[in-house]
Design a protein around this motif. Structure first.
Motif, PDB file in Angstrom:
ATOM      1  N   GLY A 274      79.809 112.874  94.065  1.00 24.30           N
ATOM      2  CA  GLY A 274      80.944 113.731  93.783  1.00 24.30           C
ATOM      3  C   GLY A 274      82.160 113.432  94.646  1.00 24.30           C
ATOM      4  O   GLY A 274      82.105 112.653  95.600  1.00 24.30           O
ATOM      5  N   VAL A 275      83.249 114.081  94.313  1.00 21.65           N
ATOM      6  CA  VAL A 275      84.534 113.844  94.976  1.00 21.65           C
ATOM      7  C   VAL A 275      84.422 113.992  96.488  1.00 21.65           C
ATOM      8  O   VAL A 275      85.013 113.204  97.246  1.00 21.65           O
ATOM      9  CB  VAL A 275      85.596 114.815  94.423  1.00 21.65           C
ATOM     10  CG1 VAL A 275      86.902 114.690  95.193  1.00 21.65           C
ATOM     11  CG2 VAL A 275      85.830 114.557  92.932  1.00 21.65           C
ATOM     12  N   ALA A 276      83.658 114.961  96.941  1.00 21.21           N
ATOM     13  CA  ALA A 276      83.545 115.193  98.381  1.00 21.21           C
ATOM     14  C   ALA A 276      82.828 114.071  99.110  1.00 21.21           C
ATOM     15  O   ALA A 276      82.861 114.009 100.340  1.00 21.21           O
ATOM     16  CB  ALA A 276      82.819 116.520  98.634  1.00 21.21           C
ATOM     17  N   SER A 277      82.181 113.177  98.368  1.00 22.90           N
ATOM     18  CA  SER A 277      81.408 112.112  99.014  1.00 22.90           C
ATOM     19  C   SER A 277      82.252 110.906  99.421  1.00 22.90           C
ATOM     20  O   SER A 277      81.801 110.088 100.215  1.00 22.90           O
ATOM     21  CB  SER A 277      80.289 111.636  98.082  1.00 22.90           C
ATOM     22  OG  SER A 277      80.812 110.839  97.028  1.00 22.90           O
ATOM     23  N   TYR A 278      83.453 110.769  98.898  1.00 23.25           N
ATOM     24  CA  TYR A 278      84.235 109.553  99.156  1.00 23.25           C
ATOM     25  C   TYR A 278      84.368 109.229 100.645  1.00 23.25           C
ATOM     26  O   TYR A 278      84.171 108.081 101.049  1.00 23.25           O
ATOM     27  CB  TYR A 278      85.630 109.644  98.542  1.00 23.25           C
ATOM     28  CG  TYR A 278      85.692 109.916  97.057  1.00 23.25           C
ATOM     29  CD1 TYR A 278      84.571 109.803  96.244  1.00 23.25           C
ATOM     30  CD2 TYR A 278      86.887 110.303  96.471  1.00 23.25           C
ATOM     31  CE1 TYR A 278      84.645 110.064  94.887  1.00 23.25           C
ATOM     32  CE2 TYR A 278      86.966 110.562  95.110  1.00 23.25           C
ATOM     33  CZ  TYR A 278      85.843 110.438  94.323  1.00 23.25           C
ATOM     34  OH  TYR A 278      85.921 110.696  92.985  1.00 23.25           O
ATOM     35  N   PRO A 279      84.726 110.203 101.472  1.00 25.36           N
ATOM     36  CA  PRO A 279      84.910 109.864 102.889  1.00 25.36           C
ATOM     37  C   PRO A 279      83.615 109.494 103.608  1.00 25.36           C
ATOM     38  O   PRO A 279      83.667 108.897 104.682  1.00 25.36           O
ATOM     39  CB  PRO A 279      85.501 111.148 103.489  1.00 25.36           C
ATOM     40  CG  PRO A 279      86.047 111.917 102.330  1.00 25.36           C
ATOM     41  CD  PRO A 279      85.130 111.600 101.199  1.00 25.36           C
ATOM     42  N   LEU A 280      82.464 109.836 103.023  1.00 27.51           N
ATOM     43  CA  LEU A 280      81.193 109.625 103.714  1.00 27.51           C
ATOM     44  C   LEU A 280      80.894 108.165 103.989  1.00 27.51           C
ATOM     45  O   LEU A 280      80.235 107.831 104.968  1.00 27.51           O
ATOM     46  CB  LEU A 280      80.042 110.205 102.895  1.00 27.51           C
ATOM     47  CG  LEU A 280      80.053 111.695 102.620  1.00 27.51           C
ATOM     48  CD1 LEU A 280      78.808 112.066 101.827  1.00 27.51           C
ATOM     49  CD2 LEU A 280      80.105 112.478 103.921  1.00 27.51           C
ATOM     50  N   PHE A 281      81.359 107.290 103.117  1.00 29.56           N
ATOM     51  CA  PHE A 281      81.013 105.889 103.231  1.00 29.56           C
ATOM     52  C   PHE A 281      81.826 105.169 104.303  1.00 29.56           C
ATOM     53  O   PHE A 281      81.435 104.100 104.771  1.00 29.56           O
ATOM     54  CB  PHE A 281      81.208 105.194 101.884  1.00 29.56           C
ATOM     55  CG  PHE A 281      80.382 105.793 100.776  1.00 29.56           C
ATOM     56  CD1 PHE A 281      79.038 105.486 100.660  1.00 29.56           C
ATOM     57  CD2 PHE A 281      80.946 106.674  99.867  1.00 29.56           C
ATOM     58  CE1 PHE A 281      78.264 106.039  99.652  1.00 29.56           C
ATOM     59  CE2 PHE A 281      80.183 107.228  98.852  1.00 29.56           C
ATOM     60  CZ  PHE A 281      78.829 106.905  98.744  1.00 29.56           C
TER      61      PHE A 281
END
Length: 410
Positions: A274-281
């Motif tokens: 989901g959108v909130a996952s982008y910064p996780l990587f």
């Protein structure tokens, strides 16, 4: 939103798919759809149709549940032309929170069935869905799980359908990113759950069938320290790592994989969540290849735009599993409009073979086993951290990512 295209690919910016992150949120209690009167003189023909949504409003997959129900509400408005009615019947929706607990979900479904509900939908968790499918068959109730991805639901019984993708379709999309996998060592990193086991089985069947040597590393769903599992993956010296992850531990997983050098030591393929996952990587995102079930803007179709507009106007945020809810509503309305609002057998028959325009594009319910044939996507992340933006690499038509046909269980 940036978009670019070539003769063989459709590019677009946004995101999604399978290495998953949660952030629970609301949608409380029971909700009722809008009402529209019917002029039919026979009260039975115009009686309201009860629909039960049993899904994860809370629990480990609450964020996915929120995405699902936002999509469902938008889909119901779209499919009923904002009337809340279909085939002369008002659709009354009762929402129940299973918290991701199969026993609770079964109890709630039994209560709904006892009150005369012939349609149940919404299941977020694969383990829950596998408990509800037999119940639907025993009671002759139309059952349409939501984001639950386990392949075992395909062909489960004559009353069980699916409104989202299944694990095999994820693997086929991933396989399009790998090139020749013959002789390569593939390690599946996932959780020891129905969802995880389904991914391991699918990778073995798809990539193993193409000549790859498939191994796996399974972590308990409750594990918080994921460093040992990242170390185990690296020690196996794979040519490719396929990551399939669900739940709130996704940030810890990617931190562990980055710290242990897995993303620099080998090719890593996963689903864009989901959108909130982008910064996780972080910076590692640029080195990861992504398969995508869906992300806002990926399809570029009028139906998708209707879904995006409907969710946004209601105060929600379109995301990974929005289409699962939207499509479920389309299916329910179609079944009711068949003229058999209280006959689940007839409603099921009306769905078999149905081809329609869903938010992802052209979709079809395979009559033989109720698989939902649908487009899939591959993507990459442009930028890192908060500035990361996903971009579609390829749009894979439904016929390219078709799971094998299953024999319908009795």
């Amino acid at each position: 939103m940036r978009r670019s295209s070539s003769s063989s690919t459709l590019r677009s910016s946004t995101v999604t798919a399978l290495a998953l992150l949660t952030t629970g949120l609301l949608l409380a209690g029971c909700s009722k759809a809008g009402t529209a009167g019917s002029s039919a003189p026979d009260s039975a023909k115009s009686a309201p149709v009860p629909v039960g949504l049993v899904y994860s409003r809370s629990g480990p997959l609450a964020a996915y549940g929120k995405q699902y129900i936002d999509g469902f509400n938008a889909g119901l408005a779209y499919a009923t032309h904002n009337t809340g009615s279909a085939g002369g019947h008002r659709i009354d929706v009762t929402v129940q929170d299973d918290t991701g607990d199969p026993a609770k979900a079964v109890a709630e479904a039994k209560t709904l069935i006892g009150k005369g509900t012939h349609i149940i939908a919404g299941t977020t968790d694969s383990g829950v869905a596998l408990q509800l499918a037999p119940l639907a068959a025993q009671n002759k109730v139309l059952y349409i799980p939501g984001p639950a991805a386990t392949d075992a639901l395909t062909g489960a019984n004559a009353y069980t359908f699916r409104s989202g993708r299944q694990s095999y379709q994820d693997i086929l999309a991933a396989g399009s990113l790998l090139g020749d996998s013959h002789g390569k060592k593939v390690v599946v990193l996932t959780q020891d759950s129905a969802f995880g086991q389904a991914n391991v089985a699918a990778v073995k069947q798809v990539l193993g069938g193409q000549g790859a040597r498939v191994d796996s590393v399974l972590a308990p769903p409750s594990a918080s320290d994921l460093t040992p599992f990242a170390q185990s993956v690296k020690a196996k010296k794979p040519d490719l790592v396929f990551v399939a992850w669900a739940g709130a531990s996704a940030p810890a997983l990617w931190t562990a994989l980055d710290q242990q050098g897995v993303v620099t030591a080998t090719k890593v393929v996963t689903g864009l969540a989901g959108v909130a996952s982008y910064p996780l990587f972080g910076k590692a995102g640029a080195r990861i290849s992504f398969l995508a079930h869906y992300f806002p803007g990926a399809a570029g179709t009028p139906v998708e735009q209707a879904m995006l507009d409907g969710i946004t106007k209601a105060g929600g945020t379109p995301d990974l599993f929005s289409p699962d809810g939207f499509t479920a509503a389309q299916m329910i309305v179609h079944a009711i409009e068949s003229g058999s609002a209280t006959d689940a057998t007839a409603m099921a028959k009306s769905l078999e073979g149905w081809t329609f325009q869903g938010p992802k594009g052209e979709e079809q319910i395979r009559a033989a086993d109720h698989a939902l044939l649908q487009p899939m996507f591959t993507a990459k992340l442009d930028g890192s951290g908060a500035a990361a933006e996903p971009e579609v690499i390829t749009r894979l038509p439904k016929d390219v990512v078709t799971p094998p046909q299953q024999k319908m269980a009795g």
